[in-house]
Design a protein around this motif. Structure first.
Motif, PDB file in Angstrom:
ATOM      1  N   THR A 113       0.837  -1.202   0.000  1.00 10.74           N
ATOM      2  CA  THR A 113       0.000   0.000   0.000  1.00 10.74           C
ATOM      3  C   THR A 113       0.872   1.253   0.000  1.00 10.74           C
ATOM      4  O   THR A 113       0.641   2.206  -0.749  1.00 10.74           O
ATOM      5  N   ARG A 114       1.934   1.219   0.818  1.00 21.01           N
ATOM      6  CA  ARG A 114       2.831   2.393   0.867  1.00 21.01           C
ATOM      7  C   ARG A 114       3.533   2.582  -0.477  1.00 21.01           C
ATOM      8  O   ARG A 114       3.727   3.711  -0.936  1.00 21.01           O
ATOM      9  N   LYS A 118       3.248   5.843  -2.903  1.00 19.25           N
ATOM     10  CA  LYS A 118       4.467   6.563  -3.322  1.00 19.25           C
ATOM     11  C   LYS A 118       4.515   6.688  -4.841  1.00 19.25           C
ATOM     12  O   LYS A 118       4.858   7.742  -5.388  1.00 19.25           O
ATOM     13  N   MET A 119       4.185   5.603  -5.542  1.00 19.65           N
ATOM     14  CA  MET A 119       4.221   5.635  -7.007  1.00 19.65           C
ATOM     15  C   MET A 119       3.219   6.658  -7.543  1.00 19.65           C
ATOM     16  O   MET A 119       3.541   7.451  -8.437  1.00 19.65           O
ATOM     17  N   ALA A 120       2.013   6.643  -6.972  1.00 17.94           N
ATOM     18  CA  ALA A 120       0.975   7.579  -7.457  1.00 17.94           C
ATOM     19  C   ALA A 120       1.400   9.022  -7.209  1.00 17.94           C
ATOM     20  O   ALA A 120       1.152   9.908  -8.028  1.00 17.94           O
ATOM     21  N   ALA A 121       2.083   9.248  -6.091  1.00 20.07           N
ATOM     22  CA  ALA A 121       2.480  10.619  -5.750  1.00 20.07           C
ATOM     23  C   ALA A 121       3.696  11.077  -6.557  1.00 20.07           C
ATOM     24  O   ALA A 121       3.881  12.270  -6.773  1.00 20.07           O
ATOM     25  N   THR A 122       4.501  10.133  -7.022  1.00 23.18           N
ATOM     26  CA  THR A 122       5.782  10.502  -7.633  1.00 23.18           C
ATOM     27  C   THR A 122       5.754  10.493  -9.153  1.00 23.18           C
ATOM     28  O   THR A 122       6.376  11.341  -9.799  1.00 23.18           O
ATOM     29  N   LEU A 127      -0.856   8.819 -13.856  1.00 25.24           N
ATOM     30  CA  LEU A 127      -0.445   7.399 -13.877  1.00 25.24           C
ATOM     31  C   LEU A 127      -0.666   6.865 -12.472  1.00 25.24           C
ATOM     32  O   LEU A 127       0.180   7.030 -11.580  1.00 25.24           O
ATOM     33  N   ASN A 128      -1.802   6.261 -12.219  1.00 25.35           N
ATOM     34  CA  ASN A 128      -2.096   5.859 -10.842  1.00 25.35           C
ATOM     35  C   ASN A 128      -2.817   4.512 -10.717  1.00 25.35           C
ATOM     36  O   ASN A 128      -3.384   4.205  -9.674  1.00 25.35           O
ATOM     37  N   GLY A 129      -2.754   3.708 -11.798  1.00 24.83           N
ATOM     38  CA  GLY A 129      -3.225   2.319 -11.689  1.00 24.83           C
ATOM     39  C   GLY A 129      -2.030   1.408 -11.898  1.00 24.83           C
ATOM     40  O   GLY A 129      -1.305   1.567 -12.887  1.00 24.83           O
ATOM     41  N   PHE A 130      -1.800   0.489 -10.972  1.00 22.09           N
ATOM     42  CA  PHE A 130      -0.548  -0.280 -11.020  1.00 22.09           C
ATOM     43  C   PHE A 130      -0.784  -1.780 -10.860  1.00 22.09           C
ATOM     44  O   PHE A 130      -1.731  -2.203 -10.178  1.00 22.09           O
TER      45      PHE A 130
END
Ligand code: PLP
Length: 459
Positions: A113-114, A118-122, A127-130
């Motif tokens: 989750t963290r 982090k990926m979504a924020a960076t 780009l926020n589906g992983f």
């Protein structure tokens, strides 16, 4: 951007002690281990066959072989250990989860989750589906499936000389498909030329590359060469395996516009170019281009096998449609390694550091070009660097024999690296200190000079 960022102290190389060639390499122990291993292990890469050394350890920007020879690392494994070998924070995080929870299928964990947060924020834009995987190829395959699911179309366009992995879908995007897959390619796979400023297919009146001519060709190809069911245009923003080939500055924005006009997705395979390798999180950011689907790999876990497919907000629900989960994707060790990489790059200001190293390397390599007739072109973005060797600067004839000799000579002098054919590919860790980068380039230049003499090309 401020770029004169010091290299992290833990990765500083003592050039009084490195490189240190205790015995001529490959030494006797290397040869013995290699002979035992290759009785069974058969799929060696060309580089290993040309310099069969056996490695024992790596620390920061150096690697040590089983004979005790210490090398400067100019390859980061294979573009993988971007933050240096065994970065203390990444190692600590992997060790922690190796003792706590190695795998729980794709059930949610706090560490995953963290990482997602982090990926979504960076990462840029929405780009926020992983989804997470354990090798670059699996992420590419998932990306292709997402593009098909999101558009309801099935054809793919990819580029000459790009590389995307070696399973059926990934290799169908590449020229050497026949070599890997035999006669079959996924139906609907199309390949087109892409602009290489050093070797253009089309030029303007002033001799510079004509990006518009490439885009016009794609327009015509879409109309006449496809079934008008193209789901995505897939490319490496910078060609890695193909030889550190940079696109012209106007290419990616114009390609983005083409994709929008034709309602196809833009999928950037950033397995090799992401996570600071080129001085940005994604190489596409150099050209202010936001792809719809992006793959991450290699430096994403700095050596721990973890990769990702990243999808923009409007298309991310399509991940659900592709039966996306896998045995190892998103395991706690992998998530901890990748999260640590994001944190280290920020804490140590390494995007700026990669750009600083690019500037040093470009200055040095341009000088090298003046001093050596077989150097046809030099290029770098961050720590993704290339030197192209040619027999003749005017005809630009690739000089494979020189590439092979330079590779072997530099390795024997203590540079661990992975050129390919006539292109000297270099990808040092982005934590490297300035003097070590220059030392590595000097070893290459010395090897080029010796090769020129040997082949009768000295100035
Ligand atoms: C751009 C690109 N995509 C995909 C891959 C495949 O990654 P892996 O070898 O981790 O499957 C590579 C590997 O070199 C690559 O460079």
């Amino acid at each position: 951007m401020k770029t004169n960022i010091p290299s992290p102290a833990w990765a500083k190389v003592d050039l009084k002690k490195v490189p240190a060639m205790k015995v001529p390499a490959p030494g006797p122990k290397s040869k013995a281990v290699h002979a035992r291993c290759t009785k069974y292990f058969k799929g060696l890469s060309g580089q290993v066959k040309l310099f069969p050394v056996a490695f024992e350890s790596g620390h920061g920007c150096t690697m040590t072989d089983v004979d005790g020879n210490v090398y400067i690392d100019f390859s980061s494994g294979i573009y993988v250990t971007t933050l240096g070998h065994c970065h203390p924070k990444v190692t600590e995080q992997v060790q922690k989860y190796a003792g706590q929870l190695m795998n729980c299928h794709d059930f949610t964990t706090e560490i995953k989750t963290r990482l997602m947060e982090k990926m979504a924020a960076t990462l840029p834009g929405d780009l926020n589906g992983f989804q997470l995987y354990d090798c670059g190829t699996a992420a590419v395959e998932a990306g292709l499936r997402v593009c098909r699911a999101a558009t309801g179309k099935h054809e793919m366009i990819s580029c000459f000389n790009d590389f995307h992995g070696k399973t059926l879908g990934a290799v169908s995007l590449a020229e050497y498909s026949a070599q890997v897959n035999g006669p079959s390619r996924v139906p609907g796979s199309h390949m087109v030329p892409r602009p290489n400023p050093y070797r253009p297919h089309w030029t303007k009146a002033d001799g510079t590359i004509d990006t518009d001519a490439y885009i016009a060709f794609y327009e015509e190809y879409l109309a006449r060469g496809t079934a008008r069911m193209v789901a995505a245009f897939v490319l490496e923003p910078i060609q890695g395996w193909g030889g550190s080939v940079m696109p012209p500055d106007d290419f990616l924005p114009k390609l983005r516009a083409l994709c929008d006009r034709h309602k196809m997705l833009l999928m950037a395979d950033e397995v090799l170019t992401s996570m600071g390798r080129t001085g940005k999180w994604l190489a596409c950011e150099h050209w202010n281009t936001l792809p719809d689907v992006v793959t991450l790999g290699k430096g994403f876990g700095n050596g721990f096998p973890v990769t990702a497919v990243c999808v923009r907000e409007p298309y991310k629900e399509s991940i659900e449609k592709i039966s996306a989960s896998s045995s190892y994707g998103g395991n706690p060790m992998a998530c901890a390694a990748a999260l640590a990489c994001f944190e280290v790059i920020e804490e140590e200001n390494l995007l700026a550091r990669a750009t600083h190293l690019e500037q040093i390397a470009l200055k040095y390599m341009r000088g090298m070009m003046e001093r050596h007739p077989i150097v046809g072109d030099v290029r770098a973005k961050g720590c993704l660097m290339g030197v192209e060797l040619v027999k003749d600067r005017k005809a630009k004839t690739p000089f494979d024999a020189a590439g092979k000799l330079v590779y072997q000579k530099a390795f024997a002098k203590g540079l661990a690296w992975i050129p390919a054919g006539h292109i000297l590919r270099m990808s040092p860790p982005i934590v490297m200190d300035d003097d070590t980068l220059i030392k590595g380039l000097e070893i290459i230049e010395e090897s080029i000079g010796e090769t020129e003499k040997e082949l009768g090309y000295a100035k």
